[in-house]
Design a protein around this motif. Sequence first.
Motif, mmCIF file in Angstrom:
data_model
loop_
_atom_site.group_PDB
_atom_site.id
_atom_site.type_symbol
_atom_site.label_atom_id
_atom_site.label_comp_id
_atom_site.label_asym_id
_atom_site.label_seq_id
_atom_site.Cartn_x
_atom_site.Cartn_y
_atom_site.Cartn_z
ATOM 1 N N GLU A 258 3.300 -29.791 -27.999
ATOM 2 C CA GLU A 258 4.694 -30.256 -28.033
ATOM 3 C C GLU A 258 5.340 -30.103 -29.413
ATOM 4 O OE1 GLU A 258 4.464 -34.083 -26.124
ATOM 5 O OE2 GLU A 258 4.756 -33.166 -24.134
ATOM 6 N N LYS A 259 4.568 -29.665 -30.393
ATOM 7 C CA LYS A 259 5.156 -29.380 -31.709
ATOM 8 C C LYS A 259 5.770 -27.974 -31.748
ATOM 9 C CE LYS A 259 2.183 -32.605 -34.080
ATOM 10 N NZ LYS A 259 0.787 -32.807 -34.472
ATOM 11 N N ALA A 260 5.599 -27.221 -30.666
ATOM 12 C CA ALA A 260 6.244 -25.888 -30.577
ATOM 13 C C ALA A 260 7.761 -26.066 -30.693
ATOM 14 C CB ALA A 260 5.893 -25.246 -29.237
ATOM 15 N N HIS A 261 8.453 -24.963 -31.017
ATOM 16 C CA HIS A 261 9.920 -25.079 -31.128
ATOM 17 C C HIS A 261 10.560 -25.359 -29.770
ATOM 18 C CE1 HIS A 261 9.108 -22.453 -34.781
ATOM 19 N NE2 HIS A 261 9.770 -23.475 -35.285
ATOM 20 N N PHE A 262 10.022 -24.713 -28.738
ATOM 21 C CA PHE A 262 10.613 -24.864 -27.394
ATOM 22 C C PHE A 262 9.503 -24.968 -26.355
ATOM 23 C CE2 PHE A 262 13.750 -22.537 -29.881
ATOM 24 C CZ PHE A 262 14.895 -23.292 -29.642
ATOM 25 N N THR A 263 9.849 -25.594 -25.228
ATOM 26 C CA THR A 263 8.903 -25.704 -24.113
ATOM 27 C C THR A 263 9.530 -25.066 -22.881
ATOM 28 O OG1 THR A 263 7.977 -27.764 -24.968
ATOM 29 C CG2 THR A 263 7.717 -27.374 -22.600
ATOM 30 N N VAL A 264 8.730 -24.265 -22.176
ATOM 31 C CA VAL A 264 9.206 -23.675 -20.920
ATOM 32 C C VAL A 264 8.156 -23.955 -19.844
ATOM 33 C CG1 VAL A 264 9.750 -21.500 -19.733
ATOM 34 C CG2 VAL A 264 10.547 -21.866 -22.065
ATOM 35 N N ASP A 265 8.584 -24.541 -18.740
ATOM 36 C CA ASP A 265 7.664 -24.845 -17.645
ATOM 37 C C ASP A 265 7.368 -23.562 -16.874
ATOM 38 O OD1 ASP A 265 6.465 -25.919 -15.249
ATOM 39 O OD2 ASP A 265 7.208 -27.850 -15.968
ATOM 40 N N THR A 266 6.080 -23.318 -16.630
ATOM 41 C CA THR A 266 5.742 -22.059 -15.947
ATOM 42 C C THR A 266 5.288 -22.272 -14.503
ATOM 43 O OG1 THR A 266 3.458 -22.117 -16.725
ATOM 44 C CG2 THR A 266 5.032 -20.923 -18.095
ATOM 45 N N CYS A 267 5.337 -23.505 -14.035
ATOM 46 C CA CYS A 267 4.826 -23.744 -12.678
ATOM 47 C C CYS A 267 5.908 -23.693 -11.618
ATOM 48 C CB CYS A 267 4.108 -25.082 -12.614
ATOM 49 S SG CYS A 267 2.539 -24.980 -13.457
ATOM 50 N N ASP A 268 7.119 -23.968 -12.007
ATOM 51 C CA ASP A 268 8.164 -24.069 -10.985
ATOM 52 C C ASP A 268 9.039 -22.820 -10.892
ATOM 53 O OD1 ASP A 268 9.345 -24.389 -13.421
ATOM 54 O OD2 ASP A 268 10.557 -26.130 -12.875
ATOM 55 N N LYS A 269 8.635 -21.747 -11.612
ATOM 56 C CA LYS A 269 9.483 -20.535 -11.597
ATOM 57 C C LYS A 269 8.627 -19.290 -11.462
ATOM 58 C CE LYS A 269 12.288 -22.393 -15.275
ATOM 59 N NZ LYS A 269 11.165 -23.208 -15.762
ATOM 60 N N ASN A 270 9.259 -18.174 -11.030
ATOM 61 C CA ASN A 270 8.490 -16.926 -11.022
ATOM 62 C C ASN A 270 8.548 -16.266 -12.406
ATOM 63 O OD1 ASN A 270 10.765 -15.211 -11.254
ATOM 64 N ND2 ASN A 270 11.126 -15.351 -9.053
ATOM 65 N N LEU A 271 7.710 -15.239 -12.560
ATOM 66 C CA LEU A 271 7.552 -14.599 -13.874
ATOM 67 C C LEU A 271 8.877 -14.121 -14.480
ATOM 68 C CD1 LEU A 271 5.419 -13.743 -15.916
ATOM 69 C CD2 LEU A 271 5.095 -11.635 -14.618
ATOM 70 N N GLU A 272 9.676 -13.441 -13.662
ATOM 71 C CA GLU A 272 10.967 -12.922 -14.146
ATOM 72 C C GLU A 272 11.836 -14.047 -14.699
ATOM 73 O OE1 GLU A 272 12.698 -9.940 -14.226
ATOM 74 O OE2 GLU A 272 10.993 -8.734 -13.574
#
Length: 167
Positions: free
Chosen positions: A142-156
């Motif tokens: 969580e110290k990263a600059h940004f967080t992106v959830d990868t479970c609720d979306k497709n790769l694109e």
Amino acid sequence: MKSLIILAGMMGCGKSSVGELLSKKIGYEFIDIDVELEKSENMSVTNIFNEYGEKYFRKIEKLKIFEYVNRKNIVMALGGGAFEDEETRKILKHYGIVIYLKASPECIFQRIKSEIHRPLLHKNFSVDSISFILKKRIQNYEKAHFTVDTCDKNLEDIVDKIIRIIK
Ligand code: S3P
């Protein structure tokens, strides 16, 4: 746009597949630190762990990351444990933009249950063991600059979201 994009997160969160597509779309080179280590050690990550131990692996992992921090136009996928090291976090956050690819233990389990090359999960592979590791690491991810959830979306969609963030 920063010339170094770093993808952090647990094993199975999608760093390699996201990194490959992201790098293609923005015209950067894709560097997967695990793959680079396997090339330079001429050995699989599992064999490095088994023959030399985790401490040795962490040392060469850190050195490998540092080899790339000054390179231009790179998308770098870290191994799942690399962002635990304080100096590595500091350097990566200074030189690049760090994206934490977030995934729940259940989602990770579904993705990697058929894979056998995860040395940290060999002996005790379950949603609980993934949760255990994630709990220890989440404060650093969580110290990263940004967080992106990868479970609720497709790769694109994930990659497009990252592109919007880094532009
Ligand atoms: C590790 C994750 C692996 C690899 C090594 C240790 C970890 O990379 O670096 O097995 O500590 O979580 P991936 O996250 O690419 O699977």
